[in-house]
Design a protein around this motif. Sequence first.
Motif, PDB file in Angstrom:
ATOM      1  N   THR A 150      -7.570   1.759   3.230  1.00 36.50           N
ATOM      2  CA  THR A 150      -7.725   0.601   2.342  1.00 36.50           C
ATOM      3  C   THR A 150      -9.053  -0.076   2.623  1.00 36.50           C
ATOM      4  O   THR A 150      -9.102  -1.150   3.228  1.00 36.50           O
ATOM      5  N   GLU A 155     -10.925  -1.686   0.799  1.00 38.81           N
ATOM      6  CA  GLU A 155     -11.183  -2.958   0.111  1.00 38.81           C
ATOM      7  C   GLU A 155     -10.696  -4.165   0.912  1.00 38.81           C
ATOM      8  O   GLU A 155     -10.934  -5.301   0.537  1.00 38.81           O
ATOM      9  N   HIS A 156      -9.987  -3.950   2.010  1.00 36.35           N
ATOM     10  CA  HIS A 156      -9.568  -5.053   2.885  1.00 36.35           C
ATOM     11  C   HIS A 156     -10.376  -5.025   4.177  1.00 36.35           C
ATOM     12  O   HIS A 156     -10.847  -3.965   4.600  1.00 36.35           O
ATOM     13  N   THR A 176      -1.914  -5.503   3.380  1.00 36.36           N
ATOM     14  CA  THR A 176      -2.886  -5.021   2.396  1.00 36.36           C
ATOM     15  C   THR A 176      -2.269  -4.945   1.008  1.00 36.36           C
ATOM     16  O   THR A 176      -2.932  -5.218   0.014  1.00 36.36           O
ATOM     17  N   ARG A 177      -0.962  -4.614   0.966  1.00 35.97           N
ATOM     18  CA  ARG A 177      -0.339  -4.425  -0.333  1.00 35.97           C
ATOM     19  C   ARG A 177      -0.009  -5.762  -1.012  1.00 35.97           C
ATOM     20  O   ARG A 177      -0.099  -5.896  -2.218  1.00 35.97           O
ATOM     21  N   PRO A 208      -7.493  -7.751  -2.752  1.00 35.98           N
ATOM     22  CA  PRO A 208      -8.601  -7.055  -2.087  1.00 35.98           C
ATOM     23  C   PRO A 208      -9.606  -8.081  -1.565  1.00 35.98           C
ATOM     24  O   PRO A 208      -9.797  -9.132  -2.181  1.00 35.98           O
ATOM     25  N   GLY A 209     -10.226  -7.752  -0.461  1.00 37.13           N
ATOM     26  CA  GLY A 209     -11.188  -8.664   0.128  1.00 37.13           C
ATOM     27  C   GLY A 209     -10.586  -9.562   1.190  1.00 37.13           C
ATOM     28  O   GLY A 209     -11.308 -10.234   1.923  1.00 37.13           O
TER      29      GLY A 209
END
Length: 490
Positions: free
Chosen positions: A336, A338-339, A370-371, A375-376
């Motif tokens: 992931t 994006e995290h 994360t889910r 994102p970020g």
Amino acid sequence: MGPSTPLSLRLRLTLLTGLLTGGTLLLFALVFYLVLRGSLHREIDARLRERAALLSRAVAASGSAGSAPSLPAPAPVVEFASPGIYAELIAPDGTVRAASANLPPGQLPAALAVLSGARAGQATSGTATVGGAEQLRLLAVPVSHPPGSVLLVAESLEPVERTLQRARSLLLAGGGLGLALALGGTTLLTGRALGPIGRLTQTAAEIAATGEYRMRVPRPPRYDEVGRLAATINDLIATVERTLEQQRQFVADTSHELRSPLTVVLANLDLLRRDLDAPDRELSLGEATAEAQRMRRLVNDLLLLAQADAREAIAYAPVRLDRLIEETVAMAARQTPEHNLRAYVDAPVVVAGDEERLRQLLRNLLENATRHTLPGTTVTVRLRRTSELAQLVVADTGPGIRQAHLPHIWDRFYRVDKARSRAAGGTGLGLAIVKYIAEAHGGSASVTSEEGKGTTFTIVLPLALDDRWNGGPTAARRGEAARQMGLDRR
Ligand code: ATP
Ligand code: MG
């Protein structure tokens, strides 16, 4: 009821009470009656002896005066003091020489044994029957003048017999009444005590037969032994009811969760049967595979929770928690990107447990962080060590969870936002598994969250007891073990 029907408890108690009471009453009546009869008879004997002594002296006095021996007419006062005492003076040849005034001569039946006893020089007493019915108590005493004579005194046993007869009837009536009261009382009492048990058994049997676990056994008004039994049985039924309900819910949830991926897989298989172009074909295959993977994960999670339900023991081995965290976070960061995932791990920390399970615990927490966040978002994983505990904290700066949901997120299939969560592939088993793994290791899992600020999960695990793995005083001596664990590489 058992296969053979023994005497009921109630009947046995009643019989026992009857036996005990009846026996006691009988013994008491018997002793009382014998003592009474003995004392009445002794009283008569004493009176007869007294009279005999009095009369012997009178006979001796009259004999020494030279006249023929005779029985003086009893003085009225003596007669009054001892009414119904008869006396005869019997010569050695058996003729009656004199008799008391209340008796025609020769009326007393001289029982042979009594007479011969007296003739042998012994005062002898006995009992004889007159006229076939009336009982007499006799006392024969030897009289020296004329030699060989016998003084016979007697008293009717009639009054004593009447008293004894009355005592017998009284004892019989009293004993019968006592026995009846005891039996009746026991029947009543055992009936009252055991009646609720009967109703309890009946209801419990009915529940067992019909499976109607909403029913409860009747509670007796008093909280005695039977009351407590009823309460305990009700608790038991409530537990069974709750368990069955959970089971039912679990099966329903599981079927529900399996249905949607299955539908997607089947729909895609249908599509694939048609003549698709390559990109669509690829799309269908990808979708079907993803759903099949989701099903596999769900089934794996369920299997794991089934082991938790069966309280299956986990395998214990030393686990380098610090290294496990670094590896897992690194892998999650790759998956992931994006995290922002960060791991802060201080000293080497070793816990005793199942490495694969602990890895899954962290994976579930990272996956949630994360889910369920945008994102970020930054996700921080921290590992701290105290003297006895390892503390693993996974914190994110996501949307947070509302307070009302917090106590439930550990429940199976619980999702805060069902639609969104399911779309993201979640089934609501992740945290139930986290909790199970933490507790199976002797630790705990907790959460704090603030809406709009983020969520923090804290897992506490006990350190491996043997201090060689956690840098304790014996660590140096256990260099070999440390090397095996890879501690020397740091
Ligand atoms: P699964 O993990 O089984 O795939 P899931 O993630 O939905 O599904 P859990 O991990 O048990 O289930 O989490 C339960 C619910 O708690 C989630 O559905 C989500 O709503 C909420 N939740 C969990 N972690 C977070 C988090 N870090 N931030 C916000 N909400 C969260
Ligand atoms: Mg999850």
